[in-house]
Design an enzyme around this catalytic site. Structure first.
Site, PDB file in Angstrom:
ATOM      1  N   GLU A 173     -10.376   4.591   8.286  1.00  0.00           N
ATOM      2  CA  GLU A 173      -9.083   5.165   8.699  1.00  0.00           C
ATOM      3  C   GLU A 173      -9.368   6.419   9.531  1.00  0.00           C
ATOM      4  OE1 GLU A 173      -6.355   6.520   5.701  1.00  0.00           O
ATOM      5  OE2 GLU A 173      -4.683   6.612   7.116  1.00  0.00           O
ATOM      6  N   ASP A 210       2.141   3.273   2.962  1.00  0.00           N
ATOM      7  CA  ASP A 210       1.127   4.276   2.686  1.00  0.00           C
ATOM      8  C   ASP A 210       1.780   5.478   2.015  1.00  0.00           C
ATOM      9  OD1 ASP A 210      -1.466   5.160   2.531  1.00  0.00           O
ATOM     10  OD2 ASP A 210      -1.563   5.913   4.588  1.00  0.00           O
ATOM     11  N   HIS A 234       0.846  -1.206   0.000  1.00  0.00           N
ATOM     12  CA  HIS A 234       0.000   0.000   0.000  1.00  0.00           C
ATOM     13  C   HIS A 234       0.878   1.253   0.000  1.00  0.00           C
ATOM     14  CE1 HIS A 234      -3.907   1.993   1.501  1.00  0.00           C
ATOM     15  NE2 HIS A 234      -3.033   2.979   1.330  1.00  0.00           N
ATOM     16  N   GLN A 269     -10.045   9.722  -3.705  1.00  0.00           N
ATOM     17  CA  GLN A 269      -9.612  10.353  -2.446  1.00  0.00           C
ATOM     18  C   GLN A 269     -10.706  11.228  -1.812  1.00  0.00           C
ATOM     19  OE1 GLN A 269      -5.974  10.902  -0.731  1.00  0.00           O
ATOM     20  NE2 GLN A 269      -7.740  11.017   0.618  1.00  0.00           N
ATOM     21  N   HIS A 324       1.119   5.398  -1.989  1.00  0.00           N
ATOM     22  CA  HIS A 324       0.539   6.396  -2.900  1.00  0.00           C
ATOM     23  C   HIS A 324       1.698   7.023  -3.667  1.00  0.00           C
ATOM     24  CE1 HIS A 324      -3.580   6.570  -0.992  1.00  0.00           C
ATOM     25  NE2 HIS A 324      -2.872   5.923  -0.070  1.00  0.00           N
ATOM     26  N   HIS A 355      -9.725   1.988   1.305  1.00  0.00           N
ATOM     27  CA  HIS A 355      -9.310   2.672   2.528  1.00  0.00           C
ATOM     28  C   HIS A 355     -10.525   2.635   3.461  1.00  0.00           C
ATOM     29  CE1 HIS A 355      -6.041   4.185   0.095  1.00  0.00           C
ATOM     30  NE2 HIS A 355      -5.551   4.884   1.103  1.00  0.00           N
ATOM     31  N   TRP A 382       0.982  13.542   4.162  1.00  0.00           N
ATOM     32  CA  TRP A 382       0.506  12.791   5.335  1.00  0.00           C
ATOM     33  C   TRP A 382       1.643  12.256   6.188  1.00  0.00           C
ATOM     34  CZ3 TRP A 382      -1.659  12.371   0.439  1.00  0.00           C
ATOM     35  CH2 TRP A 382      -2.962  12.851   0.318  1.00  0.00           C
TER      36      TRP A 382
HETATM   37 FE   FE2 Z   1      -3.561   5.075   1.812  1.00  0.00          FE
END
Ligand code: FE2
Length: 437
Positions: free
Chosen positions: A220, A316, A64, A159, A66, A217, A322
């Protein structure tokens, strides 16, 4: 791309197995395939590599990440609150300036960084909430451009929610028409609970219609009322698609009361849905609204593993709005899981290693191409370590990375030298003491 040698022989390997003890073997690679594995191989080879008893493992699997947002930290500003939602706001600004070249350059740089650390299978999410689908197009082009040395799957990830704005549902479906490997979602970020439930049902419909995998997702958030995992589980049970489904993050599972959590664990036994935890980022993102005690906010990895669910791990994010840190090293991810999930037992640590290797391959549904077995594609790594534990403790250097029979990266382990003369190391004729960190 250069051709692999006719025969590459790895001598004195400590070959890891997912459940059995390691074996001391030689491994012959013929072209792009594993040709032979035996305690000793006599046949000559064009190239020989003496591994000297170090561990040989199937490559790491990044379950996972991005890649569209990787390496954008600080653009246009730093995430000062450290929250998921400020990250989404920053990314909404940054993605207005995306170009194909921008996405591809950062994605390939990140993939090379990961491949040099032994990652040869990657599942990336591509944000499909923006009108031009630039992130998706860029990552699909990257997937094709790098296929000679790394396998990339692209998840169409809305997203801003499937129903967050009028065009998002159509953009998600368009992403599947363009060739995304999996359908994604973010039900806990839809405008209402009902939209969240509807989005999960729509994702399963699209996956069936276009014959794609699912990676959502899911939950979360620290909200113990975020309960979309149960919707995913129900859809997986009814559709029979469980093994093709992954629930990413599920951090609210950490906050559920045990009566509810145990009921849900029972339902999970009726499906083979995969779980993906991202401990590096979720230990920093979650619990931000808590005072003390602060929740860890990582899903119940240990309990899921104990129950026999397939759990794999991901970064991630690597240097994005993030999570500003990260080097792409899966041993960092596994190490954080060991700490956050309190998996310090010997078998538990081995399990965390498996979560960044074999379990990831199961999540990505690439098991037919994964594993060091005669006849399979020759994808493997040699680590500067003599066991999983040793590799995890020292974040051991991945010395050699072999992809489809070709040696694509080598790294020398760092060495430190003690320079101070003392009683144990007299100044005269002081020997060089080479120490591993
Ligand atoms: Fe993610």
């Amino acid at each position: 791309m250069t051709q692999p040698p006719a025969r590459l022989l790895l001598r004195n390997c400590c070959l890891l197995h997912p459940t059995e003890p390691p074996q001391q073997v030689d491994i012959a690679i013929d072209g792009d395939r594993i040709g032979a594995i035996a305690p000793h191989l006599d046949e000559p080879a064009e190239v020989e590599l003496n591994v000297r008893g170090q561990i040989v493992s199937p490559p790491f699997v990044e379950s996972h990440i991005h890649l569209d947002s990787a390496l954008t930290v600080g653009e246009p500003r730093w995430n000062e609150s450290g929250t998921l939602f400020e990250g989404i706001d920053i990314w909404r600004e940054r993605k207005q300036t995306l170009t194909l070249a921008d996405v591809k350059e950062r994605a390939i740089a990140t993939l090379k960084q990961q491949a040099m650390q032994g990652v040869l299978f990657v599942r990336t999410h591509a944000d499909v909430s923006e009108q031009t689908l630039t992130a998706l197009q860029g990552l699909l082009e990257v997937r094709d451009a790098v296929r000679d040395w790394i396998t990339v799957q692209v998840v169409a990830f809305p997203q801003d929610g499937v129903y967050g704005s009028p065009k998002n549902e159509e953009l998600l479906e368009e992403a599947l028409r363009l060739g995304a490997d999996a359908v994604g979602g973010i039900p806990h970020y839809e405008l209402t609970r009902e939209d969240g439930v509807r989005s999960v049902h729509r994702i399963f419909e699209l996956a069936a219609q276009y014959d794609r995998l699912i990676d959502i997702h899911c939950d979360e958030i620290d909200d113990d009322q975020a309960r979309f995992l149960e919707v995913m589980v129900a859809c997986a049970i009814r559709s029979g698609m469980g093994s093709r489904v992954a629930a990413s993050h599920t951090t609210a599972f950490h906050s559920y009361n045990n009566a509810y959590a145990f009921k849900l664990m029972g339902f999970l036994q009726r499906t083979d849905i995969n779980f993906i935890a991202n401990p590096l980022i979720n230990i920093t993102l979650q619990g931000r609204s808590d005072t003390y005690p602060k929740r860890r906010g990582v899903t119940r990895v240990k309990e899921l593993w104990q129950q026999g669910q397939n759990v794999s791990l991901g970064h991630d994010c690597v240097q994005d709005p993030w999570y500003g840190l990260g080097t792409g090293n899966m041993l960092d991810v596994a190490s954080m899981a060991i700490h956050v999930c309190q998996m310090t037992g010997s078998a538990e640590m081995d399990a965390c290693y498996n979560m960044v290797t074999w379990n990831g391959a199961k999540t990505l549904q690439v098991e037919d191409r994964y594993g060091i077995e005669v006849g399979k594609p020759a994808n493997l790594v040699v680590l500067d370590a003599d066991s999983r534990y040793d590799a995890l403790r020292r974040r051991a250097t991945v010395r050699h990375v072999i992809s489809q029979g070709r040696l694509i990266a080598q790294t020398e382990p760092p060495r430190s030298q003690w320079m101070v003369a003392d009683e144990s190391t007299p100044a005269l004729n002081m020997p060089s003491i080479l120490m591993q960190p």
